[in-house]
Write a protein that holds these residues in place. Structure first.
Motif, short mmCIF file in Angstrom:
data_model
loop_
_atom_site.label_atom_id
_atom_site.label_comp_id
_atom_site.label_asym_id
_atom_site.label_seq_id
_atom_site.Cartn_x
_atom_site.Cartn_y
_atom_site.Cartn_z
N CYS A 139 0.85 -1.20 0.00
CA CYS A 139 0.00 0.00 0.00
C CYS A 139 0.88 1.25 0.00
CB CYS A 139 -0.94 0.00 1.20
SG CYS A 139 -0.20 -0.52 2.75
N PRO A 140 1.32 1.70 -1.18
CA PRO A 140 2.24 2.84 -1.29
C PRO A 140 1.72 4.13 -0.65
CG PRO A 140 2.02 1.70 -3.39
CD PRO A 140 0.98 1.13 -2.49
N GLU A 141 0.38 4.25 -0.54
CA GLU A 141 -0.18 5.49 0.00
C GLU A 141 0.13 5.68 1.48
OE1 GLU A 141 -3.38 2.28 0.19
OE2 GLU A 141 -1.84 2.95 -1.23
N SER A 152 -3.94 5.27 9.31
CA SER A 152 -5.37 5.36 9.63
C SER A 152 -6.27 4.68 8.59
CB SER A 152 -5.79 6.82 9.79
OG SER A 152 -5.48 7.55 8.63
N GLY A 153 -5.89 4.71 7.32
CA GLY A 153 -6.77 4.16 6.31
C GLY A 153 -6.48 2.72 5.92
N LEU A 154 -5.57 2.09 6.64
CA LEU A 154 -5.15 0.74 6.24
C LEU A 154 -6.05 -0.34 6.82
CD1 LEU A 154 -1.26 0.84 6.64
CD2 LEU A 154 -2.58 0.98 4.54
N PRO A 155 -6.15 -1.47 6.12
CA PRO A 155 -6.79 -2.65 6.73
C PRO A 155 -5.87 -3.24 7.79
CG PRO A 155 -5.82 -3.24 4.63
CD PRO A 155 -5.67 -1.75 4.76
N ARG A 156 -6.34 -4.24 8.49
CA ARG A 156 -5.50 -4.91 9.49
C ARG A 156 -4.46 -5.76 8.76
NH1 ARG A 156 -6.70 -10.24 12.61
NH2 ARG A 156 -4.98 -10.28 14.09
N LEU A 157 -3.22 -5.32 8.82
CA LEU A 157 -2.14 -6.03 8.13
C LEU A 157 -1.61 -7.17 8.99
CD1 LEU A 157 -0.12 -3.00 6.70
CD2 LEU A 157 -1.72 -4.46 5.48
N VAL A 158 -1.30 -8.27 8.34
CA VAL A 158 -0.80 -9.46 9.03
C VAL A 158 0.46 -9.95 8.33
CG1 VAL A 158 -1.27 -11.90 9.54
CG2 VAL A 158 -3.03 -10.19 9.95
N LEU A 188 12.60 0.89 -5.65
CA LEU A 188 11.62 0.77 -4.57
C LEU A 188 12.17 1.26 -3.24
CD1 LEU A 188 8.69 -0.33 -4.14
CD2 LEU A 188 9.75 -2.46 -3.35
N LEU A 189 13.42 0.93 -2.95
CA LEU A 189 14.03 1.40 -1.69
C LEU A 189 13.98 2.92 -1.59
CD1 LEU A 189 17.32 -0.62 -0.92
CD2 LEU A 189 15.51 -0.08 0.69
N LYS A 190 14.37 3.58 -2.66
CA LYS A 190 14.40 5.05 -2.62
C LYS A 190 12.99 5.62 -2.57
CE LYS A 190 16.48 9.10 -4.72
NZ LYS A 190 17.38 9.62 -5.76
N LYS A 191 12.06 5.02 -3.32
CA LYS A 191 10.69 5.51 -3.29
C LYS A 191 10.10 5.40 -1.88
CE LYS A 191 9.83 4.04 -8.06
NZ LYS A 191 9.23 2.95 -8.87
N CYS A 192 10.43 4.32 -1.22
CA CYS A 192 9.89 4.07 0.12
C CYS A 192 10.48 5.02 1.15
CB CYS A 192 10.15 2.62 0.53
SG CYS A 192 9.53 2.16 2.15
N TYR A 193 11.78 5.26 1.08
CA TYR A 193 12.45 5.97 2.17
C TYR A 193 12.85 7.41 1.86
CZ TYR A 193 12.57 1.49 4.49
OH TYR A 193 12.20 0.32 5.09
N SER A 194 12.78 7.78 0.61
CA SER A 194 13.26 9.11 0.22
C SER A 194 12.46 10.23 0.88
CB SER A 194 13.19 9.26 -1.30
OG SER A 194 13.47 10.59 -1.67
N ALA A 195 13.20 11.26 1.34
CA ALA A 195 12.57 12.48 1.84
C ALA A 195 13.02 13.70 1.03
CB ALA A 195 12.90 12.69 3.32
#
Length: 507
Positions: A182-184, A191-197, A338-345
């Motif tokens: 869920c990239p968002e 807050s908008g996420l389902p219960r992740l397992v 993907l690493l950079k997209k996830c962690y980049s600021a």
């Protein structure tokens, strides 16, 4: 004040707020002399004694006593170099010698001289690995090492980053898997996420629970999968738990398999687990922090069969390969950034896009850290010196010594294996003579439970060796011996068993 006036007149000095700003404030010559003398102490007391079995593994002192010996108080005025040098000697004397051939306590041990020199270099240079302009050599080294590690996993391409510990690598992987699911979440939060397992074996490293807690997933949403008698995840149980989570309306997103569990040294069946992950569209992370180094051995890499199917892998060269703490990589099969997209600021003061060189080498935005140590360098310098064949020899010899110890345990009265090991973890009980004729029952196990802690206390106070123990999954305290260091010999294996017998003969 008279001296200050004379200095101002002599040097044409600039004075601001009562502080003379001309020239350096440090005495470089005295500092260089101190470093030279301190390095001599390190060479004599640490490096040259690393393989000396007549030295103590530790000089045990109780905490309150050690506080007095070390004089830990910081004062308003600095102390003379001779006193600081004596403190250096004391710190070395009362620290555990993890490079001693009879230090078997942890999943790391021994000394590698090339890695040590690499650490001296990086400590002296004091670099931080985030941009090419400030750390050109170390960024290129990290890139080269990651590329080679990816080859050993069996991926054609990939990405990666070195982190301060396998626990952090596991947390990176968990967060990365969630981001892909869920990239968002990066902008909108939880807050908008389902219960992740997520799913991990009963034998997984405790960092999985810590990561789930830290990331807001929650420890109750880590479904622990049953393991067999050897400590391996049972794939059929994983399938059941994934289906259970879906029926509950939860959102499964990650499976964490383990290649080399902490206590038993078990390797999960990666191929079968990968089949389930593919079937259900789950990210497969393999925590190979301990077992990953078997990949460099043509003889033992079969332990990790199927690892090429993982989406991410944690691998710590500071364990079996002796790269020096800390040296831990997270490797990712994805090559789409993907690493950079996830962690980049995208910090504009650091990662400017209009620099005069190729900014793709500014890899710091892939990290959750800003300042970051050049940990890949010590692995790289060691690898350059030894070659892959030298690393392979370390793994093969450690596992051959483990096999020797297992066979010796089987020959000796009073020693009992928990199970046949497949890696370098040898788990066993020592049953003192007084317990050998007791019936197998609650009283026997209660008494046996008390043996290992007493033996551990005696060995540490004597300083003869260090060996870990623990209870585990209903089994009373047992010893866990781990073979790693190239300095360890057959004689050290024999000594270990002799010493336990000696320390426990009256129990």
């Amino acid at each position: 004040s008279v001296c200050k006036q004379e200095m101002l007149q002599k040097k044409n000095a600039v004075l601001v707020d009562g502080v003379i700003l001309n020239g350096p404030i440090m005495d470089s010559k005295a500092g260089e002399k101190f470093v030279e003398e301190a390095c001599k102490i390190i060479m004599e007391e640490v490096v040259q004694k690393a393989d000396d079995v007549t030295e103590k593994v530790c000089e045990w002192q109780a905490p309150e006593t050690l506080k007095q010996i070390l004089d830990l108080e910081m004062r308003d005025t600095g102390e003379c170099h001779q006193k600081i040098l004596q403190l250096c000697r004391d710190v070395i004397k009362y620290s555990v010698k993890t490079n001693h051939p009879r230090f078997f306590n942890q999943l790391y041990a021994g000394i590698d001289y090339y890695s040590l020199v690499a650490r001296f270099i990086t400590e002296a240079l004091n670099p931080s690995v985030y941009t090419y302009e400030v750390s050109p050599v170390f960024l290129l080294v990290e890139e080269a090492v990651i590329k080679k590690m990816i080859e050993f996993i069996g991926w054609e391409e990939g990405d990666g980053i070195f982190n301060p510990g396998g626990s952090v690598s596991n947390m990176y992987a968990m967060n990365l898997a969630r981001y892909r699911f869920c990239p968002e979440i990066k902008e909108k939060g939880l807050s908008g996420l389902p219960r992740l397992v997520l799913f991990a074996s009963e034998e997984c490293h405790y960092s999985m629970k810590k990561a789930a807690s830290f990331l807001g997933i929650g420890t109750e949403n880590v479904y622990f999968i049953k393991t067999d008698e050897r400590g391996k995840m049972i794939p059929e149980e994983l399938e059941k738990q994934v289906q259970r989570a879906r029926k509950e309306g939860s959102a499964p997103f990650l499976v964490c398999a383990t290649a080399g569990t902490t206590v038993l040294g078990a390797f999960d069946p990666l191929d079968k687990i990968a089949d389930i992950c593919e079937k259900h569209g789950l990210w497969l992370h393999v925590d190979a922090s301990w077992g990953g180094s078997a990949l460099v051995s043509r003889k033992h890499r079969r332990l990790l069969h199927g690892i090429h199917r993982a989406d991410s892998v944690a691998w710590n060269p500071h364990k079996m390969l002796l790269a020096g703490i800390q040296c831990c990589a997270l490797l990712v099969k994805d090559n789409s950034g993907l690493l950079k997209k996830c962690y980049s600021a995208e910090a504009a003061y650091l990662f400017q896009q209009d620099k005069f060189y190729d900014v793709s080498y500014d890899t710091g935005d892939k990290s959750i850290q800003c300042s970051r140590r050049p940990d890949a360098f010590k692995f790289w310098l060691m690898w350059k010196a030894l070659g892959t064949t030298g690393l392979e020899e370390r793994v093969n010899r450690a596992l051959a010594l483990a096999r020797y110890l297992v066979e010796e345990i089987k020959k000796r009265v009073g020693f009992q294996l928990l199970l046949e090991p497949e890696y370098a973890n040898i788990c066993f009980w020592y049953i003192p003579p007084s317990l050998r004729k007791m019936e197998d029952g609650p009283e026997f196990w209660q008494k046996l439970h008390q043996v290992a802690p007493v033996v551990k206390e005696r060995m540490m106070k004597k300083g003869s060796m260090m060996l870990g123990y623990q209870p585990h999954r209903g089994k009373v305290n047992f010893f866990r011996q781990v073979v790693i260091s190239p300095q360890v010999s057959r004689e050290d294996m024999d000594f270990l068993l002799d010493e336990i017998e000696l320390l426990a003969k009256d129990l």
